[in-house]
Design a protein around this motif. Structure first.
Motif, PDB file in Angstrom:
ATOM      1  N   THR A  43    -101.165  71.954  44.413  1.00 31.43           N
ATOM      2  CA  THR A  43    -101.966  71.574  43.246  1.00 31.43           C
ATOM      3  C   THR A  43    -101.563  72.416  42.042  1.00 31.43           C
ATOM      4  OG1 THR A  43    -103.798  70.980  44.697  1.00 31.43           O
ATOM      5  CG2 THR A  43    -104.337  71.353  42.380  1.00 31.43           C
ATOM      6  N   ALA A  44    -101.223  71.730  40.965  1.00 34.15           N
ATOM      7  CA  ALA A  44    -100.864  72.431  39.732  1.00 34.15           C
ATOM      8  C   ALA A  44    -102.075  72.454  38.812  1.00 34.15           C
ATOM      9  CB  ALA A  44     -99.693  71.713  39.053  1.00 34.15           C
ATOM     10  N   LEU A  45    -102.195  73.541  38.049  1.00 34.91           N
ATOM     11  CA  LEU A  45    -103.312  73.715  37.116  1.00 34.91           C
ATOM     12  C   LEU A  45    -102.698  73.966  35.736  1.00 34.91           C
ATOM     13  CD1 LEU A  45    -105.301  76.145  39.468  1.00 34.91           C
ATOM     14  CD2 LEU A  45    -105.578  73.659  39.288  1.00 34.91           C
ATOM     15  N   PRO A  46    -102.218  72.914  35.092  1.00 30.08           N
ATOM     16  CA  PRO A  46    -101.424  73.127  33.875  1.00 30.08           C
ATOM     17  C   PRO A  46    -102.212  73.725  32.718  1.00 30.08           C
ATOM     18  CG  PRO A  46    -101.746  70.771  34.296  1.00 30.08           C
ATOM     19  CD  PRO A  46    -102.255  71.498  35.496  1.00 30.08           C
ATOM     20  N   GLY A  47    -103.544  73.574  32.741  1.00 22.85           N
ATOM     21  CA  GLY A  47    -104.358  74.186  31.690  1.00 22.85           C
ATOM     22  C   GLY A  47    -104.253  75.706  31.727  1.00 22.85           C
ATOM     23  N   ALA A  48    -104.213  76.270  32.937  1.00 24.40           N
ATOM     24  CA  ALA A  48    -104.118  77.727  33.080  1.00 24.40           C
ATOM     25  C   ALA A  48    -102.725  78.216  32.687  1.00 24.40           C
ATOM     26  CB  ALA A  48    -104.456  78.138  34.505  1.00 24.40           C
ATOM     27  N   ALA A  49    -101.705  77.480  33.090  1.00 26.11           N
ATOM     28  CA  ALA A  49    -100.335  77.872  32.708  1.00 26.11           C
ATOM     29  C   ALA A  49    -100.182  77.810  31.187  1.00 26.11           C
ATOM     30  CB  ALA A  49     -99.317  76.963  33.394  1.00 26.11           C
ATOM     31  N   LEU A  95    -106.245  65.860  28.956  1.00 29.69           N
ATOM     32  CA  LEU A  95    -105.356  66.902  28.433  1.00 29.69           C
ATOM     33  C   LEU A  95    -104.479  67.473  29.554  1.00 29.69           C
ATOM     34  CD1 LEU A  95    -104.431  68.688  26.080  1.00 29.69           C
ATOM     35  CD2 LEU A  95    -106.352  70.209  26.575  1.00 29.69           C
ATOM     36  N   MET A  96    -105.050  67.633  30.742  1.00 29.75           N
ATOM     37  CA  MET A  96    -104.269  68.143  31.886  1.00 29.75           C
ATOM     38  C   MET A  96    -103.132  67.171  32.224  1.00 29.75           C
ATOM     39  SD  MET A  96    -105.795  70.900  32.177  1.00 29.75           S
ATOM     40  CE  MET A  96    -107.228  71.311  31.179  1.00 29.75           C
ATOM     41  N   VAL A  97    -103.447  65.878  32.141  1.00 31.56           N
ATOM     42  CA  VAL A  97    -102.420  64.852  32.390  1.00 31.56           C
ATOM     43  C   VAL A  97    -101.325  64.966  31.323  1.00 31.56           C
ATOM     44  CG1 VAL A  97    -102.038  62.340  32.291  1.00 31.56           C
ATOM     45  CG2 VAL A  97    -103.892  63.264  33.693  1.00 31.56           C
ATOM     46  N   ALA A  98    -101.727  65.179  30.067  1.00 25.56           N
ATOM     47  CA  ALA A  98    -100.735  65.312  28.985  1.00 25.56           C
ATOM     48  C   ALA A  98     -99.852  66.538  29.212  1.00 25.56           C
ATOM     49  CB  ALA A  98    -101.453  65.414  27.635  1.00 25.56           C
ATOM     50  N   LEU A  99    -100.467  67.663  29.602  1.00 25.90           N
ATOM     51  CA  LEU A  99     -99.679  68.876  29.860  1.00 25.90           C
ATOM     52  C   LEU A  99     -98.721  68.657  31.029  1.00 25.90           C
ATOM     53  CD1 LEU A  99    -102.443  71.629  29.443  1.00 25.90           C
ATOM     54  CD2 LEU A  99    -100.495  71.216  27.918  1.00 25.90           C
ATOM     55  N   ALA A 102    -100.999  67.455  43.234  1.00 22.18           N
ATOM     56  CA  ALA A 102    -102.284  67.162  42.592  1.00 22.18           C
ATOM     57  C   ALA A 102    -102.374  67.965  41.299  1.00 22.18           C
ATOM     58  CB  ALA A 102    -103.441  67.528  43.530  1.00 22.18           C
ATOM     59  N   ILE A 103    -103.159  67.452  40.367  1.00 22.09           N
ATOM     60  CA  ILE A 103    -103.354  68.125  39.069  1.00 22.09           C
ATOM     61  C   ILE A 103    -104.858  68.313  38.837  1.00 22.09           C
ATOM     62  CG2 ILE A 103    -103.143  67.912  36.540  1.00 22.09           C
ATOM     63  CD1 ILE A 103    -100.450  68.038  37.702  1.00 22.09           C
ATOM     64  N   ALA A 104    -105.273  69.561  38.646  1.00 29.63           N
ATOM     65  CA  ALA A 104    -106.688  69.828  38.351  1.00 29.63           C
ATOM     66  C   ALA A 104    -106.782  70.727  37.115  1.00 29.63           C
ATOM     67  CB  ALA A 104    -107.351  70.483  39.569  1.00 29.63           C
ATOM     68  N   SER A 105    -108.036  70.954  36.650  1.00 31.12           N
ATOM     69  CA  SER A 105    -108.172  71.638  35.354  1.00 31.12           C
ATOM     70  C   SER A 105    -108.289  73.160  35.444  1.00 31.12           C
ATOM     71  CB  SER A 105    -109.412  71.118  34.622  1.00 31.12           C
ATOM     72  OG  SER A 105    -110.589  71.665  35.192  1.00 31.12           O
ATOM     73  N   ASP A 106    -108.843  73.676  36.584  1.00 33.73           N
ATOM     74  CA  ASP A 106    -109.130  75.114  36.679  1.00 33.73           C
ATOM     75  C   ASP A 106    -110.142  75.562  35.617  1.00 33.73           C
ATOM     76  OD1 ASP A 106    -108.946  77.631  37.833  1.00 33.73           O
ATOM     77  OD2 ASP A 106    -107.163  78.224  36.719  1.00 33.73           O
ATOM     78  N   TYR A 107    -110.957  74.639  35.133  1.00 34.58           N
ATOM     79  CA  TYR A 107    -111.926  74.955  34.074  1.00 34.58           C
ATOM     80  C   TYR A 107    -112.611  76.297  34.368  1.00 34.58           C
ATOM     81  CZ  TYR A 107    -115.552  73.788  30.557  1.00 34.58           C
ATOM     82  OH  TYR A 107    -116.377  73.767  29.460  1.00 34.58           O
ATOM     83  N   ASN A 108    -112.372  77.296  33.551  1.00 34.80           N
ATOM     84  CA  ASN A 108    -112.996  78.624  33.690  1.00 34.80           C
ATOM     85  C   ASN A 108    -112.886  79.372  32.368  1.00 34.80           C
ATOM     86  OD1 ASN A 108    -110.918  81.012  33.779  1.00 34.80           O
ATOM     87  ND2 ASN A 108    -109.897  79.350  34.870  1.00 34.80           N
ATOM     88  N   PRO A 109    -113.693  80.426  32.188  1.00 36.80           N
ATOM     89  CA  PRO A 109    -113.721  81.083  30.871  1.00 36.80           C
ATOM     90  C   PRO A 109    -112.525  81.986  30.583  1.00 36.80           C
ATOM     91  CG  PRO A 109    -115.190  82.208  32.377  1.00 36.80           C
ATOM     92  CD  PRO A 109    -114.693  80.995  33.103  1.00 36.80           C
ATOM     93  N   GLY A 110    -111.746  82.330  31.636  1.00 35.34           N
ATOM     94  CA  GLY A 110    -110.670  83.296  31.419  1.00 35.34           C
ATOM     95  C   GLY A 110    -109.301  82.700  31.244  1.00 35.34           C
ATOM     96  N   SER A 111    -108.975  81.690  32.052  1.00 31.50           N
ATOM     97  CA  SER A 111    -107.591  81.226  32.028  1.00 31.50           C
ATOM     98  C   SER A 111    -107.437  79.740  31.726  1.00 31.50           C
ATOM     99  CB  SER A 111    -106.907  81.550  33.358  1.00 31.50           C
ATOM    100  OG  SER A 111    -107.532  80.864  34.412  1.00 31.50           O
ATOM    101  N   SER A 112    -108.537  79.008  31.651  1.00 30.35           N
ATOM    102  CA  SER A 112    -108.430  77.585  31.294  1.00 30.35           C
ATOM    103  C   SER A 112    -109.792  77.086  30.801  1.00 30.35           C
ATOM    104  CB  SER A 112    -107.956  76.754  32.497  1.00 30.35           C
ATOM    105  OG  SER A 112    -107.774  75.410  32.105  1.00 30.35           O
TER     106      SER A 112
END
Ligand code: NIG
Ligand code: FE
Length: 412
Positions: A291-297, A335-339, A318-328
């Protein structure tokens, strides 16, 4: 038959599959089935029927939505988030812009420990109210199912508090929620690592299991956090209580996280910014979903996971958001799909598959979510008028999901 909702004149009904595959791997990820000029009928919160407009005879529904010029696709499944948190951390964002690294900020008591301090001081009710705002925010951008982790509590009571809030979001909103115990996210200042691991294994895991608060167990397997050996020890303890592992692996270093995830038969290994042939080989002999988390990268300015190498090896992604206050700090799956498209060179078809079917597989909810299939939960996104589905990642940052239906009800 009177349906509850009938969507007519759909320009393209995407991810429509009479039979759902178990997970999409390798070259199968390139195909995204789209039915043109279609209708979709919803009844009792489920997808009742769909087909070409010309085959729609005597339609009868309580509500008819004309989707002329619009695309409809299954709502996103976000299989990795830290949606429950107390407060944002934009002060660290500015430190990062000025050159501090994620690890340096963490070493100064920032990062996860900063979030933990804020969460420990907050009541369960307030934590719920704040998290609920985010739950509605992600629903409005098209997410219909979400995995939520603990890991900002770091004490028995505060980890339980986080998971209770996550479970409540699952009960009180239309979102499908699965929860993950991530006590081993960081070591609190007050304890040595060994003592904290002991607390996680001997007190937290049994307490979480007692209240049935977690579906999965996760560990931040990373240099400076938890080693592969410690990850194994903690996950084995969770497995005894029925929590299947999913691992934070290879975000900052080639930490051995992927290999330990495979060894533990983890449902997924997530992040993967730092992997190579060895990790890909390990994944090939497993059913663990990378699973890639492109928002964090993106947010941490890291290199991205080698998506093409992963897919060329015949693996799913798989692509997920990793929605969190520090890294994504974003849970916006468009937007994750676009990244994924721009930075990981995935085609829009591959990225949509990665963010729907493959994340549903990674949450073990493929029977009910992830595709437009008769009998599945009626979770769909209706776009604004757009020329093609590729237009969504192409016009990155635009909010093109116009209406969202979750569990058969329009989200206002
Ligand atoms: O997935 N990597 C570990 N955990 C989160 C970030 C946590 C934080 O900085 O608050 C992540 O990136
Ligand atoms: Fe994470």
């Amino acid at each position: 038959m009177t349906w509850d909702i009938l969507i007519t004149n759909i320009k393209g009904l995407a991810q429509v599959r009479d039979n759902t595959p178990s997970v999409l791997a390798g070259s199968a990820m390139a195909e995204l089935p789209v039915l043109e000029n279609a209708y979709l009928a919803i009844a009792d919160g489920k997808i009742a029927d769909y087909g070409e407009m010309q085959s729609l005879a005597n339609p009868s529904a309580d509500q008819i939505i004309d989707a002329k010029g619009r695309f409809v696709f299954p709502s996103f499944v976000d299989s990795h988030t830290h949606l429950v948190f107390a407060a944002s951390r934009e002060e660290e964002f500015v430190m990062k812009i000025k050159g501090a690294s994620y690890a340096e900020i963490a070493a100064k008591g920032g990062g996860i420990l900063n979030s933990a301090q804020k969460l420990q001081r907050m009541s369960e009710d307030e934590l719920y109210e704040r998290s609920l705002v985010r739950a509605f925010e992600i629903m409005k951008t098209g997410t219909g199912a979400v995995e939520i982790k603990s890991g900002y509590g770091l004490t028995v009571e505060d980890e339980l508090k986080m998971l209770r809030v996550a479970r409540k979001i699952g009960r009180e909103t239309p979102l499908k929620v699965k929860t993950t115990f991530l006590g081993a996210h960081a070591v609190p200042k007050s304890l040595t690592k060994d003592k904290y691991i002991q607390l996680v294994i001997e007190e937290m895991i049994p307490a979480v299991a007692e209240e049935k608060l977690a579906d999965y167990i996760d560990v931040f397997c990373e240099e400076g956090f938890f080693s592969p050996g410690e990850t194994e020890q903690i996950c084995e303890a969770g497995k005894k209580f029925g929590m299947r592992p999913r691992i934070h692996a290879n975000q900052l270093h080639r930490s051995g996280g992927v290999q330990v995830g495979v060894k533990l038969n983890a449902i997924s290994v997530d992040h993967l910014e730092n992997i190579g042939e060895e990790e890909i080989k390990a994944l090939q002999s497993s059913s663990t979903i990378p699973t890639a988390l492109p928002g964090a990268a993106f947010f941490l300015n890291l290199s991205y996971p080698p998506a093409r190498d992963i897919m060329n090896a015949g693996l799913p992604l798989a692509i997920a958001s990793d929605y969190n206050p520090g890294s994504s700090p974003s849970g916006n799956m468009s937007l994750m799909v676009a990244l994924a498209c721009v930075k990981m060179r995935m085609t829009p078809e591959e990225a949509f598959n990665a963010a729907t079917i493959n994340t549903a597989a990674a949450m073990e909810i493929l029977e009910t979510h992830g595709s437009i299939t008769r009998g599945k939960t009626a979770n769909v996104c209706i776009t604004k008028p757009i020329p093609t589905l590729s237009y969504i990642p192409y016009s990155f940052g635009a909010q093109l999901v116009d209406q969202v239906i979750i569990n058969g009800a329009l989200i206002g």
